[in-house]
Design an enzyme around this catalytic site. Structure first.
Site, mmCIF file in Angstrom:
data_model
loop_
_atom_site.group_PDB
_atom_site.id
_atom_site.type_symbol
_atom_site.label_atom_id
_atom_site.label_comp_id
_atom_site.label_asym_id
_atom_site.label_seq_id
_atom_site.Cartn_x
_atom_site.Cartn_y
_atom_site.Cartn_z
ATOM 1 N N ARG A 150 0.041 10.172 -20.719
ATOM 2 C CA ARG A 150 -0.527 11.492 -20.921
ATOM 3 C C ARG A 150 0.473 12.304 -21.138
ATOM 4 O O ARG A 150 0.438 13.360 -22.089
ATOM 5 C CB ARG A 150 -1.008 11.955 -19.561
ATOM 6 C CG ARG A 150 -1.383 13.348 -19.491
ATOM 7 C CD ARG A 150 -2.129 13.622 -17.818
ATOM 8 N NE ARG A 150 -3.277 12.816 -17.825
ATOM 9 C CZ ARG A 150 -3.825 12.320 -16.569
ATOM 10 N NH1 ARG A 150 -3.172 12.769 -15.383
ATOM 11 N NH2 ARG A 150 -4.984 11.599 -16.559
ATOM 12 N N PHE A 202 18.514 -9.616 -10.589
ATOM 13 C CA PHE A 202 18.112 -9.256 -9.078
ATOM 14 C C PHE A 202 17.021 -10.208 -8.602
ATOM 15 O O PHE A 202 15.982 -10.198 -9.106
ATOM 16 C CB PHE A 202 17.926 -7.718 -8.995
ATOM 17 C CG PHE A 202 17.479 -7.403 -7.561
ATOM 18 C CD1 PHE A 202 18.873 -7.013 -6.811
ATOM 19 C CD2 PHE A 202 16.570 -7.045 -6.915
ATOM 20 C CE1 PHE A 202 18.863 -6.441 -5.758
ATOM 21 C CE2 PHE A 202 16.444 -6.805 -5.693
ATOM 22 C CZ PHE A 202 17.545 -6.518 -5.131
ATOM 23 N N TRP A 252 16.426 -10.431 -4.731
ATOM 24 C CA TRP A 252 16.039 -10.435 -3.443
ATOM 25 C C TRP A 252 16.473 -11.483 -2.335
ATOM 26 O O TRP A 252 16.774 -11.390 -1.345
ATOM 27 C CB TRP A 252 14.475 -10.234 -2.894
ATOM 28 C CG TRP A 252 14.188 -9.102 -3.604
ATOM 29 C CD1 TRP A 252 13.305 -8.858 -4.474
ATOM 30 C CD2 TRP A 252 14.210 -7.903 -3.361
ATOM 31 N NE1 TRP A 252 12.796 -7.674 -4.902
ATOM 32 C CE2 TRP A 252 13.509 -6.895 -4.016
ATOM 33 C CE3 TRP A 252 15.213 -6.882 -2.292
ATOM 34 C CZ2 TRP A 252 13.630 -5.564 -4.147
ATOM 35 C CZ3 TRP A 252 15.355 -5.700 -2.471
ATOM 36 C CH2 TRP A 252 14.488 -4.778 -2.853
#
Lengths: 173, 173
Positions: free
Chosen positions: B28, B68, B70
């Site tokens: 938008r 990455f 965790w």
């Protein structure tokens, strides 16, 4: 042949992001080569921004419900308008031209009884199996939730209008 | 000169649609001529579809957090990665090149303490006034909610995986 299972997806709730997340879904699907149409039930719900961007990504935006106001003096005219939008949804879904269809604000329309819920449920049960359908709008009917594969409620936690901040171009319109 | 008030927008919750609604917002905003960047904190959170569509609408997707996981054995490496992503956010916000910046999954990162919340709050308070910022990710910190102008919780009501339906290309990846 295909392992594709066409999902029935619902975006409901009183918060922002129902139509916006459907637009994001369209953006993703188009990037995968899907053919996508978004059919508008309520006039004025779409913003300048998406109307400008849609052709750039090949998203078919189909405005229906022109002149629908919710406070019409003639409820039969409004019902006929919603009926025309619904017929458009059905025809596009069965056209073979689309992989994903978004029925924008249909939950809202169903909530007010402008279309018979039984008819919409029957149609969804009999839709082409590989076609994905997204139904947006607040107050999704229990029958729709029951039928859906994926339902997300967009819940308003904080809204700028309530803090006296004016609607922002590019964000809200 | 401008009446534009740059909003701080938060998409949080356990449901789908947080990043997707941010993509819809980007679509938008770009249609309104805004310049938009989305900075990725967590590798693999973005799907093929948006990566294909982004250049077509002029959306800058900036992948950080590569590798990455965790469950890294070396938390200091992960922290350094999140720090680099955050520095990228700060630099882009102050570059004058963007009207809207999306910090994708930053809430998740803040929730795990990989970045100091105080620093992020201070930065947001001092951001250029006309720049809009969207922060996505579950478990948004109370400090972020407090500061935000617009907060939406995406709440999972029903999810297809739990009904044994496989993830669908074009929709979920």
């Amino acid at each position: 042949m295909s392992e594709r299972k066409g999902l029935i997806i619902v975006h409901t709730g009183n918060g922002k992001g129902k139509t916006t997340a459907a637009l994001g879904l369209a953006l993703r699907a188009l990037g995968c080569g899907f053919r996508v149409a978004m059919i508008q039930f309520i006039k004025g719900k779409w913003k300048y921004g998406e109307r400008e961007s849609a052709p750039r990504i090949g998203l078919d935006l189909i405005p229906m419900g022109q002149g629908f106001t919710w406070d019409s003096k003639d409820i039969e005219v409004d019902k006929a308008m919603m009926r025309a939008a619904w017929e458009e949804c059905k025809a596009r879904t069965h056209s073979g031209n689309y992989d994903l269809l978004i029925f924008d604000e249909i939950n809202y329309v169903l909530g007010y009884g402008y279309l018979p819920i039984e008819e919409v449920v029957e149609f969804l049960k009999g839709k082409p199996p590989s076609v994905h359908v997204v139904l947006t709008g607040r107050n999704a009917k229990p029958e729709i939730i029951e039928l859906a594969d994926l339902v997300t409620e967009m819940k308003e936690i904080k809204h700028p209008f309530k803090q006296g901040i004016k609607a922002q171009r590019g964000i809200e319109f």
